[in-house]
Design an enzyme around this catalytic site. Structure first.
Site, PDB file in Angstrom:
ATOM      1  N   CYS A  72     -21.944  84.582  22.047  1.00  0.00           N
ATOM      2  CA  CYS A  72     -23.294  85.146  21.973  1.00  0.00           C
ATOM      3  C   CYS A  72     -24.223  84.302  22.856  1.00  0.00           C
ATOM      4  CB  CYS A  72     -23.776  85.123  20.524  1.00  0.00           C
ATOM      5  SG  CYS A  72     -23.947  83.460  19.883  1.00  0.00           S
TER       6      CYS A  72
ATOM      7  N   GLU B 134     -27.496  76.128   9.205  1.00  0.00           N
ATOM      8  CA  GLU B 134     -28.711  76.901   9.537  1.00  0.00           C
ATOM      9  C   GLU B 134     -29.625  76.978   8.304  1.00  0.00           C
ATOM     10  OE1 GLU B 134     -28.277  80.851  11.420  1.00  0.00           O
ATOM     11  OE2 GLU B 134     -29.913  81.468  10.112  1.00  0.00           O
TER      12      GLU B 134
HETATM   13  S1  SF4 Z   1     -28.483  83.668  15.944  1.00  0.00           S
HETATM   14 FE1  SF4 Z   1     -26.453  82.761  15.962  1.00  0.00          FE
HETATM   15  S2  SF4 Z   1     -25.107  84.469  16.430  1.00  0.00           S
HETATM   16 FE2  SF4 Z   1     -27.167  85.138  16.975  1.00  0.00          FE
HETATM   17  S3  SF4 Z   1     -27.388  84.645  19.149  1.00  0.00           S
HETATM   18 FE3  SF4 Z   1     -28.137  82.892  17.995  1.00  0.00          FE
HETATM   19  S4  SF4 Z   1     -26.380  81.515  17.814  1.00  0.00           S
HETATM   20 FE4  SF4 Z   1     -25.608  83.525  18.372  1.00  0.00          FE
END
Ligand code: SF4
Length: 290
Positions: free
Chosen positions: A12, A129
């Site tokens: 990502c 997170e």
């Molecule tokens: S929130 Fe997490 S999954 Fe989404 S782009 Fe950012 S790092 Fe990647």
């Protein structure tokens, strides 16, 4: 055997940025320490370690045996602001690879907390997170995973509901719907990551088109585990592997179309490596199922 790579697979944007920041800073010659494993992908972490990236835990930065780290790379999950201040006070150079999506969420949590809202997070306890987000509301958020946790919520308070970015969107929306019925004033902020959400349908469509799916990703990554389950839900011949060593040729038949896909932290080079391995081993005539 024919092998094809899922055209929508690959890291990502948040992970891509973190890897780029690590590579750029390593190239400029500094000694860089990632605060915790940079991404949930052992092979990629090993590759970056080969370029010089070191991994350090927070506890190793303090005390009499503290590692004299100067450059600290914060991973995509982000860290609590108190920890960020601590690093800066210790004269460390902080390279912030917090994903911009997570950064925006941290800001939102802080604003809502300061506005007096009760913060409710749909997420996993101890997930980095979530730990970071908790720091943006003085650790006052209520963490929920399912309906059983609703009893922790003050139903009379104005409430702001959000999600850890990598949690499955359908589960978040279903829970939000139920909460709506019991919390007087509820603001629902769907913060599940769009890049992840889109992957579920894509990967199911891809998995349905092939005979066997090889899903490449860290077995310690919740995103990888969930995406692998999505493959499995439409194609029973789906296998979760971390590298070529995990592959068993009895999974395949000679005329199979094998699809190679991966999670948000599986770089393209790993998919290509698996494809090359399958093709070269198949040429040598491995022991297929039939
Ligand atoms: S929130 Fe997490 S999954 Fe989404 S782009 Fe950012 S790092 Fe990647």
């Amino acid at each position: 055997m024919k092998v094809c790579i899922d055209p929508n697979a690959g890291v990502c944007t948040g992970v891509r940025r973190a890897i780029r920041l690590a590579e750029e800073n390593l190239e400029s010659g500094g000694e860089i320490y990632a605060l915790g494993e940079l991404i949930h992908n052992r092979r990629e972490v090993e590759r970056l370690a080969g370029l010089g990236l070191k991994t350090i835990e927070r506890e190793q930065l303090t005390g009499s045996n503290a590692v004299p780290a100067k450059n600290i790379l914060v991973r995509t999950h982000g860290i609590p602001p108190q920890q960020q201040d601590e690093l800066q006070r210790g004269s460390m150079n902080v390279i912030d690879a917090t994903c911009p999506v997570v950064k925006r969420l941290q800001k939102k949590v802080s604003e809502q907390h300061l506005a007096g809202c009760q913060i409710v997070i749909f997420g996993k306890e101890h997930h980095p997170e979530v730990s970071g987000l908790l720091g943006y509301c003085d650790n006052k958020a209520v963490l929920i995973q399912d309906e059983k946790d609703f009893q922790k919520i003050d139903r009379k308070r104005k409430t702001f509901l959000l999600s850890q970015t990598t949690m499955p969107q359908p589960a978040f929306l279903a829970l939000a719907e139920k909460l709506k019925a019991i919390v007087k004033t509820l603001e629902i902020h769907d913060s599940t990551c769009k890049q992840i959400n889109d992957r579920y349908e894509d990967i199911k469509a891809f998995s349905a088109q092939v005979n066997v799916v090889l899903f490449v990703g860290g077995k310690n990554s919740s995103n990888s585990k969930a995406l692998y389950q999505a493959c499995k839900s439409v194609n029973d011949n789906s296998y979760h592997v971390e590298s070529a060593e995990d592959i068993d040729f009895s999974w395949f038949s000679q005329n199979d179309i094998v699809g190679v896909s991966g999670g948000a932290s599986t770089p393209e080079w790993q998919l290509a490596k698996i494809k090359n391995y399958l093709e070269s081993t198949a040429l040598k005539g491995s022991s297929y199922n039939n």
